[in-house]
Scaffold this motif. Structure first.
Motif, PDB file in Angstrom:
ATOM      1  N   LYS A 187       3.609   2.423  -6.902  1.00 28.92           N
ATOM      2  CA  LYS A 187       2.934   2.042  -5.657  1.00 28.92           C
ATOM      3  C   LYS A 187       3.095   0.541  -5.472  1.00 28.92           C
ATOM      4  N   LEU A 188       3.424   0.139  -4.250  1.00 25.90           N
ATOM      5  CA  LEU A 188       3.532  -1.273  -3.907  1.00 25.90           C
ATOM      6  C   LEU A 188       2.141  -1.768  -3.537  1.00 25.90           C
ATOM      7  N   VAL A 189       1.480  -2.411  -4.476  1.00 28.84           N
ATOM      8  CA  VAL A 189       0.109  -2.871  -4.265  1.00 28.84           C
ATOM      9  C   VAL A 189       0.082  -4.110  -3.384  1.00 28.84           C
ATOM     10  N   GLY A 223       0.793  -1.224   0.000  1.00 26.57           N
ATOM     11  CA  GLY A 223       0.000   0.000   0.000  1.00 26.57           C
ATOM     12  C   GLY A 223       0.825   1.274   0.000  1.00 26.57           C
ATOM     13  N   GLU A 224       2.140   1.153   0.184  1.00 26.24           N
ATOM     14  CA  GLU A 224       2.995   2.339   0.225  1.00 26.24           C
ATOM     15  C   GLU A 224       3.543   2.663  -1.166  1.00 26.24           C
ATOM     16  N   ASN A 225       3.873   3.925  -1.359  1.00 27.59           N
ATOM     17  CA  ASN A 225       4.503   4.361  -2.606  1.00 27.59           C
ATOM     18  C   ASN A 225       6.009   4.307  -2.452  1.00 27.59           C
ATOM     19  N   LEU A 226       6.663   3.718  -3.439  1.00 22.75           N
ATOM     20  CA  LEU A 226       8.118   3.701  -3.437  1.00 22.75           C
ATOM     21  C   LEU A 226       8.628   5.111  -3.744  1.00 22.75           C
ATOM     22  N   GLY A 270      -0.823   4.236 -13.896  1.00 23.51           N
ATOM     23  CA  GLY A 270      -2.157   3.674 -14.099  1.00 23.51           C
ATOM     24  C   GLY A 270      -2.193   2.208 -14.500  1.00 23.51           C
ATOM     25  N   GLU A 271      -1.049   1.570 -14.569  1.00 21.43           N
ATOM     26  CA  GLU A 271      -0.978   0.154 -14.967  1.00 21.43           C
ATOM     27  C   GLU A 271      -0.491  -0.693 -13.798  1.00 21.43           C
ATOM     28  N   LYS A 272      -1.162  -1.819 -13.571  1.00 16.81           N
ATOM     29  CA  LYS A 272      -0.684  -2.779 -12.566  1.00 16.81           C
ATOM     30  C   LYS A 272       0.180  -3.807 -13.271  1.00 16.81           C
ATOM     31  N   ARG A 292       4.478 -14.141  -3.684  1.00 16.72           N
ATOM     32  CA  ARG A 292       5.594 -15.094  -3.671  1.00 16.72           C
ATOM     33  C   ARG A 292       6.566 -14.843  -4.831  1.00 16.72           C
ATOM     34  N   GLU A 293       6.041 -14.513  -6.002  1.00 15.99           N
ATOM     35  CA  GLU A 293       6.868 -14.340  -7.202  1.00 15.99           C
ATOM     36  C   GLU A 293       7.581 -13.001  -7.253  1.00 15.99           C
ATOM     37  N   GLY A 294       7.124 -12.027  -6.462  1.00 14.97           N
ATOM     38  CA  GLY A 294       7.733 -10.701  -6.517  1.00 14.97           C
ATOM     39  C   GLY A 294       6.810  -9.631  -5.971  1.00 14.97           C
TER      40      GLY A 294
END
Length: 75
Positions: free
Chosen positions: A51-53, A43-46, A66-68, A57-59
């Motif tokens: 943004k760290l959504v 939930g934090e922004n780097l 605007g892209e996940k 496990r993979e990363g």
């Protein structure tokens, strides 16, 4: 989608990330990463912009322009 599958223009704008620690736990509250010498939780922004959504496990699932995307970690 994985970062490497994104269009070249998008990848060119994506900031360089050095993931030093990737701590994935079943319990969400215990998950954290250290990227470019800074510790982050979901939930934090780097500092570099994305943004760290979610920490998976993979990363890292990141949101950028605007892209996940999935930032996979080679193991």
């Amino acid at each position: 989608r994985k970062l490497r599958e994104m269009p070249p223009e998008f990848r060119a704008e994506f900031p360089p990330l050095n993931v030093q620690v990737h701590n994935y736990e079943r319990e969400t509250a215990q998950r954290f990463v250290i990227v470019n010498d800074r510790r982050y939780h979901e939930g934090e922004n780097l500092a570099e912009g994305p943004k760290l959504v979610e920490i998976v496990r993979e990363g890292l699932v990141l949101e950028f322009r605007g892209e996940k995307l999935l930032y996979t970690l080679g193991r």
